[in-house]
Scaffold this motif. Structure first.
Motif, short mmCIF file in Angstrom:
data_model
loop_
_atom_site.label_atom_id
_atom_site.label_comp_id
_atom_site.label_asym_id
_atom_site.label_seq_id
_atom_site.Cartn_x
_atom_site.Cartn_y
_atom_site.Cartn_z
N PRO A 197 0.80 -1.23 0.00
CA PRO A 197 0.00 0.00 0.00
C PRO A 197 0.84 1.28 0.00
CG PRO A 197 -0.97 -1.59 1.51
CD PRO A 197 0.37 -2.13 1.08
N THR A 198 2.14 1.18 0.30
CA THR A 198 3.03 2.34 0.22
C THR A 198 3.03 2.90 -1.19
OG1 THR A 198 4.45 1.34 1.87
CG2 THR A 198 5.42 3.10 0.56
N TYR A 199 3.00 2.01 -2.18
CA TYR A 199 3.13 2.39 -3.58
C TYR A 199 1.79 2.55 -4.29
CZ TYR A 199 7.57 0.47 -2.17
OH TYR A 199 8.72 0.19 -1.47
N ALA A 200 0.70 2.30 -3.57
CA ALA A 200 -0.63 2.35 -4.19
C ALA A 200 -1.44 3.51 -3.64
CB ALA A 200 -1.36 1.04 -3.93
N PRO A 201 -2.24 4.14 -4.47
CA PRO A 201 -3.11 5.20 -3.95
C PRO A 201 -4.17 4.58 -3.02
CG PRO A 201 -3.55 4.79 -6.27
CD PRO A 201 -2.37 3.96 -5.91
N PRO A 202 -4.65 5.35 -2.05
CA PRO A 202 -5.64 4.83 -1.11
C PRO A 202 -6.89 4.27 -1.78
CG PRO A 202 -4.79 6.92 -0.33
CD PRO A 202 -4.22 6.71 -1.70
N VAL A 203 -7.30 4.88 -2.88
CA VAL A 203 -8.50 4.38 -3.56
C VAL A 203 -8.27 2.97 -4.10
CG1 VAL A 203 -8.00 5.39 -5.83
CG2 VAL A 203 -10.36 5.02 -5.12
N LEU A 204 -7.06 2.64 -4.54
CA LEU A 204 -6.77 1.30 -5.02
C LEU A 204 -6.87 0.28 -3.89
CD1 LEU A 204 -5.94 -0.62 -7.27
CD2 LEU A 204 -3.56 -0.12 -6.72
N VAL A 205 -6.38 0.64 -2.71
CA VAL A 205 -6.47 -0.25 -1.56
C VAL A 205 -7.95 -0.52 -1.23
CG1 VAL A 205 -5.90 -0.54 0.88
CG2 VAL A 205 -4.24 0.52 -0.67
N THR A 206 -8.78 0.50 -1.31
CA THR A 206 -10.21 0.36 -1.06
C THR A 206 -10.87 -0.53 -2.11
OG1 THR A 206 -10.26 2.54 -0.04
CG2 THR A 206 -12.37 1.62 -0.75
N VAL A 207 -10.52 -0.33 -3.37
CA VAL A 207 -11.07 -1.15 -4.45
C VAL A 207 -10.67 -2.61 -4.27
CG1 VAL A 207 -10.94 -1.60 -6.94
CG2 VAL A 207 -11.29 0.73 -6.10
N VAL A 208 -9.42 -2.85 -3.91
CA VAL A 208 -8.96 -4.22 -3.67
C VAL A 208 -9.74 -4.84 -2.51
CG1 VAL A 208 -6.99 -5.62 -2.89
CG2 VAL A 208 -6.67 -3.90 -4.67
N GLY A 209 -9.99 -4.07 -1.46
CA GLY A 209 -10.77 -4.57 -0.33
C GLY A 209 -12.18 -4.98 -0.74
N TRP A 210 -12.86 -4.12 -1.51
CA TRP A 210 -14.20 -4.46 -1.98
C TRP A 210 -14.17 -5.66 -2.92
CZ3 TRP A 210 -18.36 -3.34 0.44
CH2 TRP A 210 -18.48 -2.16 1.15
N ALA A 211 -13.15 -5.74 -3.76
CA ALA A 211 -13.02 -6.88 -4.69
C ALA A 211 -12.83 -8.18 -3.91
CB ALA A 211 -11.86 -6.65 -5.64
N GLU A 212 -12.04 -8.15 -2.84
CA GLU A 212 -11.83 -9.36 -2.04
C GLU A 212 -13.14 -9.79 -1.37
OE1 GLU A 212 -7.08 -9.02 -1.03
OE2 GLU A 212 -8.51 -8.12 0.38
N LEU A 213 -13.91 -8.83 -0.88
CA LEU A 213 -15.21 -9.18 -0.30
C LEU A 213 -16.14 -9.80 -1.34
CD1 LEU A 213 -15.91 -6.14 2.06
CD2 LEU A 213 -15.36 -8.48 2.73
N LEU A 214 -16.17 -9.22 -2.53
CA LEU A 214 -17.00 -9.74 -3.60
C LEU A 214 -16.58 -11.16 -3.99
CD1 LEU A 214 -19.26 -9.30 -5.70
CD2 LEU A 214 -17.50 -8.35 -7.21
N LEU A 215 -15.27 -11.40 -4.11
CA LEU A 215 -14.78 -12.73 -4.45
C LEU A 215 -15.20 -13.75 -3.40
CD1 LEU A 215 -11.19 -11.93 -5.79
CD2 LEU A 215 -13.21 -12.64 -7.11
N ALA A 216 -15.16 -13.37 -2.14
CA ALA A 216 -15.56 -14.28 -1.06
C ALA A 216 -17.04 -14.65 -1.19
CB ALA A 216 -15.29 -13.64 0.29
N VAL A 217 -17.88 -13.66 -1.46
CA VAL A 217 -19.31 -13.92 -1.60
C VAL A 217 -19.58 -14.80 -2.82
CG1 VAL A 217 -21.53 -12.83 -2.10
CG2 VAL A 217 -20.03 -11.86 -0.36
N LEU A 218 -18.94 -14.49 -3.93
CA LEU A 218 -19.16 -15.27 -5.15
C LEU A 218 -18.65 -16.70 -5.01
CD1 LEU A 218 -18.32 -12.65 -7.92
CD2 LEU A 218 -20.57 -13.45 -7.16
N LEU A 219 -17.63 -16.89 -4.22
CA LEU A 219 -17.09 -18.24 -4.02
C LEU A 219 -18.12 -19.13 -3.33
CD1 LEU A 219 -14.44 -19.76 -4.56
CD2 LEU A 219 -13.75 -19.17 -2.24
N LEU A 220 -18.99 -18.54 -2.53
CA LEU A 220 -20.01 -19.30 -1.81
C LEU A 220 -21.39 -19.19 -2.47
CD1 LEU A 220 -18.97 -18.44 1.84
CD2 LEU A 220 -18.38 -20.46 0.49
N SER A 221 -21.47 -18.53 -3.62
CA SER A 221 -22.76 -18.31 -4.28
C SER A 221 -23.51 -19.59 -4.66
CB SER A 221 -22.58 -17.41 -5.50
OG SER A 221 -21.73 -18.01 -6.44
N PRO A 222 -22.85 -20.73 -4.90
CA PRO A 222 -23.63 -21.94 -5.18
C PRO A 222 -24.52 -22.38 -4.01
CG PRO A 222 -21.41 -22.24 -5.97
CD PRO A 222 -21.42 -20.95 -5.18
N LEU A 223 -24.27 -21.85 -2.82
CA LEU A 223 -25.15 -22.17 -1.70
C LEU A 223 -26.56 -21.64 -1.95
CD1 LEU A 223 -22.81 -21.47 1.33
CD2 LEU A 223 -23.72 -23.69 0.62
#
Length: 158
Positions: free
Chosen positions: A62-88
């Motif tokens: 995160p030293t080399y990344a803008p704060p908005v990129l860190v936020t986008v990565v965080g939301w993307a990780e949450l989305l990936l987690a939800v989609l991984l369990l979507s077959p439930l």
């Protein structure tokens, strides 16, 4: 025993062993998906809620990344987690989302392993290699052991 009887017997044996493999494979795959989802929920939540200074101390990138990129990565990780369990919720619609999520997790883990390797962080490299292995395991396992309603041999008598 005729050749036809033998072929039928072999076919029934193969169907039973396939079902037996699916009996242990399905809980194992759900366990892998659950572990991956828990990891990505925690990682995404941390990127969204922790102070930037702490993220820099823990991850360094995160030293080399803008704060908005860190936020986008965080939301993307949450989305990936939800989609991984979507077959439930729906195997029919959740299966493609799960495969896409597992593939994205595998690719992102590979990229992050390279980034952490360049930052000389061997612990993070190992963690990402494990995440890659889990993602590949989910992809390969779900391809090899689809649920009974999707398998072509599901209509075979027990």
């Amino acid at each position: 025993m005729t050749s036809a009887d033998h072929d039928a017997s072999v076919g029934r044996y193969e169907a039973k062993t396939s079902r037996l493999r699916s009996v242990w494979a399905n809980p194992l795959l759900w366990t892998l998906q659950g572990w991956l989802a828990m990891f990505y929920v925690a990682a995404g939540y941390a990127k969204l809620t922790e102070p930037r200074e702490l993220l820099i101390a823990l991850l360094s990138w995160p030293t080399y990344a803008p704060p908005v990129l860190v936020t986008v990565v965080g939301w993307a990780e949450l989305l990936l987690a939800v989609l991984l369990l979507s077959p439930l919720l729906s195997w029919r619609f959740g299966r493609p989302a799960m495969f896409g999520s597992a593939l994205a997790i595998t690719v992102s883990a590979a990229v992050m392993a390279l980034i952490h390797g360049a930052s000389l962080q061997p612990g993070h490299v190992v963690t990402n290699l494990i995440l890659m292995a889990l993602g590949i395991g989910v992809i390969v396992g779900r391809q090899a052991h689809p649920p009974p309603a999707v398998r072509p041999d599901a209509a075979l008598p027990r």
